[in-house]
Design a protein around this motif. Structure first.
Motif, PDB file in Angstrom:
ATOM      1  N   ASP A   1       0.536  -1.306   0.325  1.00  0.00           N
ATOM      2  CA  ASP A   1       0.057  -0.077   0.128  1.00  0.00           C
ATOM      3  C   ASP A   1       1.013   0.962  -0.170  1.00  0.00           C
ATOM      4  OD1 ASP A   1      -2.876  -0.931   0.533  1.00  0.00           O
ATOM      5  OD2 ASP A   1      -1.998  -2.083   1.738  1.00  0.00           O
ATOM      6  N   ALA A   2       1.702   0.906  -0.721  1.00  0.00           N
ATOM      7  CA  ALA A   2       3.250   2.004  -0.982  1.00  0.00           C
ATOM      8  C   ALA A   2       3.410   2.845  -2.535  1.00  0.00           C
ATOM      9  CB  ALA A   2       4.655   2.181  -0.445  1.00  0.00           C
ATOM     10  N   VAL A   3       3.688   3.899  -2.497  1.00  0.00           N
ATOM     11  CA  VAL A   3       4.122   4.414  -3.541  1.00  0.00           C
ATOM     12  C   VAL A   3       5.362   4.644  -3.797  1.00  0.00           C
ATOM     13  CG1 VAL A   3       3.287   6.987  -4.932  1.00  0.00           C
ATOM     14  CG2 VAL A   3       1.132   5.706  -3.394  1.00  0.00           C
ATOM     15  N   VAL A   4       5.659   4.492  -4.919  1.00  0.00           N
ATOM     16  CA  VAL A   4       7.290   4.463  -4.944  1.00  0.00           C
ATOM     17  C   VAL A   4       7.294   5.383  -6.997  1.00  0.00           C
ATOM     18  CG1 VAL A   4       9.497   3.458  -5.278  1.00  0.00           C
ATOM     19  CG2 VAL A   4       7.783   2.633  -3.700  1.00  0.00           C
ATOM     20  N   ALA A   5       8.336   6.144  -6.796  1.00  0.00           N
ATOM     21  CA  ALA A   5       7.841   7.698  -7.951  1.00  0.00           C
ATOM     22  C   ALA A   5       9.543   6.592  -8.347  1.00  0.00           C
ATOM     23  CB  ALA A   5       8.385   8.683  -7.674  1.00  0.00           C
ATOM     24  N   ASP A   6       9.381   7.201  -9.833  1.00  0.00           N
ATOM     25  CA  ASP A   6      10.936   6.419 -10.540  1.00  0.00           C
ATOM     26  C   ASP A   6      12.061   6.982  -9.631  1.00  0.00           C
ATOM     27  OD1 ASP A   6       7.983   6.210 -12.294  1.00  0.00           O
ATOM     28  OD2 ASP A   6       9.324   8.619 -13.637  1.00  0.00           O
ATOM     29  N   GLY A   7      13.053   5.736 -10.081  1.00  0.00           N
ATOM     30  CA  GLY A   7      14.351   6.389  -9.886  1.00  0.00           C
ATOM     31  C   GLY A   7      14.686   5.434  -8.588  1.00  0.00           C
ATOM     32  N   CYS A   8      14.047   5.464  -7.488  1.00  0.00           N
ATOM     33  CA  CYS A   8      14.035   4.892  -6.363  1.00  0.00           C
ATOM     34  C   CYS A   8      14.951   3.341  -6.422  1.00  0.00           C
ATOM     35  CB  CYS A   8      12.744   4.873  -5.732  1.00  0.00           C
ATOM     36  SG  CYS A   8      11.951   6.438  -5.247  1.00  0.00           S
ATOM     37  N   THR A   9      15.442   3.132  -5.626  1.00  0.00           N
ATOM     38  CA  THR A   9      16.589   1.907  -4.747  1.00  0.00           C
ATOM     39  C   THR A   9      15.895   1.337  -3.792  1.00  0.00           C
ATOM     40  OG1 THR A   9      17.890   2.531  -6.092  1.00  0.00           O
ATOM     41  CG2 THR A   9      18.369   1.024  -4.625  1.00  0.00           C
ATOM     42  N   ILE A  10      15.294   0.273  -3.236  1.00  0.00           N
ATOM     43  CA  ILE A  10      15.028   0.189  -1.879  1.00  0.00           C
ATOM     44  C   ILE A  10      15.444  -1.379  -1.958  1.00  0.00           C
ATOM     45  CG2 ILE A  10      12.266  -1.090  -1.028  1.00  0.00           C
ATOM     46  CD1 ILE A  10      11.162   1.028  -2.762  1.00  0.00           C
ATOM     47  N   GLY A  11      15.686  -1.153  -0.311  1.00  0.00           N
ATOM     48  CA  GLY A  11      16.319  -1.861  -0.155  1.00  0.00           C
ATOM     49  C   GLY A  11      17.845  -2.766  -0.054  1.00  0.00           C
TER      50      GLY A  11
END
Length: 446
Positions: A313-323
Motif C-alpha cells: 500500500d505504498a507509492v514509489v516514484a521513478d528511479g528509487c532504490t529499495i533494500g
C-alpha cells in the motif's frame, strides 16, 4: 435475453474450512468472483447466485458487485433442486439460462462465449460443455454422436463398467432454453445412488441436446479440497506469467513467482526468483524486482530496483532504490530517486526527491524534504503511548547516526543533527542540534 445462475450453495466439507468453499481465495480473488468474472463480457440481463451454506456470508462478500440476485436453496438436495429454486424468480423470463458452478473458476470468457453461440446457432434446448479427461473418475459421462447431439449423461457412480470407459465428461456448465427447462424441472426424480435431484437428468428430457468440447481440460477443473485448490492456483499463475512474458516482462525463474489478476507491468521489467505480487500492484517499465520481494497494492514507477524487500500500500516514484531488507508500510510515498537501504522501515510518511534513508532506521508519520540524508539508526519516535505524532524534516537536512527525533517535532531546512542526539524541541533552519549526555571518563576503572 440471457440469465446467468451460479450454483454456490454447497458446504465444501472436504475443504475442512470455516470459510464457504466458494469464498476460498485463488490468486487474489474468491472462487465465485472468478466465476462471475468469466461471464462478464456476455453482459447478462440477470445474474443470480443460488446460495445455501453460510448464505449471509456469501452475500456480504459480494456486496460490491452490483446487479446480483440471491436465491436461497435450503436444504441442498442436488444441482437439479438448486435450479428448481429459479422457477419463481424467473417465472416471467424468456431467453437462455447459463448455469455455472461456483467452484469451477478456470473457465475463460471465450469458452463460455463459444458455448452460448453454439447453443443459439443450433437452436438447442440445452447445450453443455464437455471435456475429454485422461482420468475421468468422478465425472459424469456424456454420450453423444459425431454431430454433437447428446443422448444421455450418466453420473460416475451410476455408470456401468462399460460406460466408465467413455472419457467424454460433463463439465457441469449448461446453456438452456429457459422455457423448455422450466417445463421439465418439476419432473426430476431422486431415483439415483445419492438420492438427489440431478440437473443432468434434464438433458435426456430436452431435445435437441448439444455439447461443446473444450480444448483445454484445465478449464473445467472443479475444486473440492485443498489439493485441487492448489492445482487451480498453479494453472492461473501459469496463465498470468505467460501473459506478462508475452508483454515484455522477464521472469528469471517463473515457477517461483506468483501474481494476482490485478498485477500490471510495464516493458523490460525483470522479476528475479521468489517474488510475489498481490492486489492491485503496478510496476513501471525498466524495473528490477527481487529476488525475494513482496509487493501488495503497490504503485511502483519506472527504473526502480527492489531487493529482498516488502512494499505494501505504498507509492514509489521513478528511479528509487529499495533494500535489501527494507519495508515500506501503508501510506508511504517516495518521490523520485529516493534511496531506502538495508533494514529500514517506512510507515505513513512522505519522502521528497533525492532523499536517502540508508541504514537501520525507522521513519514513521514523517515528512522529509528533498535531499535529506538520514543517518544510520535514526528513529522518529512517533508514538507517545496513546497517539501518533508527526515529524517534519526540512530539505537538505542531515541526521547523525543513532539520532532519535521525538515527535511532534519540526526540523527546518539544512539542519544538522549530531550523532547520538535525542531531540524533543523544534530546530530552526541552518542550525546544528546536539542532545547528548556529557561524556565521562574514569581512568583506572578496571
Amino acid at each position: 435475453m440471457l440469465a446467468v445462475a451460479v450454483l454456490a450453495a454447497g458446504k465444501g466439507t472436504r475443504m475442512k474450512s470455516d470459510l464457504p468453499k466458494v469464498l476460498q481465495p485463488l490468486a487474489g480473488a474468491t472462487l465465485v468472483e472468478r466465476v462471475l468474472g468469466s461471464c462478464r463480457a456476455l453482459d447478462p440481463q440477470r445474474q443470480i447466485l443460488i446460495v445455501g451454506h453460510q448464505a449471509e456470508r456469501v452475500e456480504q462478500s459480494l456486496s460490491q458487485h452490483g446487479g446480483l440476485e440471491f436465491v436461497l436453496q435450503q436444504p441442498q438436495n442436488g444441482t437439479g433442486h438448486a435450479v428448481q429454486q429459479l422457477l419463481a424468480p424467473l417465472a416471467d423470463f424468456e431467453g437462455e439460462l447459463l448455469v455455472l458452478n461456483g467452484d469451477v473458476p478456470l473457465l475463460r470468457e471465450e469458452t463460455i462465449t463459444a458455448l452460448l453461440e453454439r447453443h443459439r446457432t443450433s437452436q438447442a434446448a440445452v447445450t453443455l460443455l464437455t471435456a475429454r479427461l485422461d482420468d475421468p473418475t468422478g465425472y459424469g459421462r456424456v454420450f453423444a454422436d459425431a454431430s454433437g447431439h447428446v443422448s444421455a449423461i450418466v453420473e460416475h457412480r451410476d455408470c456401468s463398467e462399460e460406460q466408465r470407459a467413455n472419457n467424454l465428461t460433463n463439465a457441469g456448465i449448461y446453456c438452456f432454453n429457459w422455457s423448455k427447462l422450466a417445463a421439465v424441472l418439476p419432473q426430476l426424480s431422486t431415483d439415483n445412488d445419492q438420492g438427489e435431484l440431478y440437473l443432468t437428468d434434464t438433458v435426456a428430457m430436452l431435445s435437441p441436446a448439444m455439447h461443446v468440447e473444450v480444448a483445454d481440460a484445465d478449464e473445467i477443473n472443479g475444486i473440492n479440497d485443498r489439493y485441487q485448490l492448489a492445482q487451480c492456483e498453479a494453472v492461473i499463475q501459469q496463465r498470468l506469467r505467460r501473459h506478462w512474458m508475452a508483454e515484455g516482462v522477464t521472469f528469471v525463474d517463473p515457477e517461483s513467482c506468483t501474481l494476482s489478476d490485478g498485477t500490471r507491468f510495464g516493458r523490460d521489467v525483470v522479476v528475479e526468483p521468489q517474488c510475489h505480487f498481490r492486489g492491485e500492484t503496478s510496476v513501471g517499465s525498466g524495473c528490477r524486482i527481487g529476488p525475494g520481494s513482496f509487493l501488495e497494492n503497490a504503485s511502483v514507477g519506472e527504473e526502480v530496483e527492489v531487493l529482498y524487500s516488502v512494499v505494501r500500500d505504498a507509492v514509489v516514484a521513478d528511479g528509487c532504490t529499495i533494500g535489501p531488507y527494507a519495508q515500506l508500510r501503508p501510506g508511504t510515498e517516495l518521490a523520485r530517486d529516493c534511496r531506502i537501504g538495508n533494514f529500514v522501515e517506512i510507515k505513513k510518511s512522505q519522502i521528497a526527491a533525492g532523499s536517502k534513508v540508508n541504514h537501520l532506521s525507522y521513519i514513521g508519520d514523517a515528512q522529509l524534504g528533498e535531499n535529506v540524508n538520514v543517518g544510520a539508526g535514526t528513529i522518529t519516535a512517533n508514538y507517545d503511548g496513546v497517539n501518533k505524532h508527526q515529524t517534519v524534516i526540512g530539505a537538505g537536512s542531515k541526521t547523525g547516526a543513532n539520532s532519535v527525533l521525538v515527535a511532534p517535532i519540526t526540523l527546518g531546512a539544512n539542519v544538522t543533527v549530531g550523532a547520538g542526539s535525542t531531540l524533543t524541541k523544534d530546530v530552526p533552519a541552518g542550525a546544528l542540534a546536539l542532545g547528548r549526555a556529557k561524556q565521562l571518563i574514569k581512568e583506572n576503572w578496571s
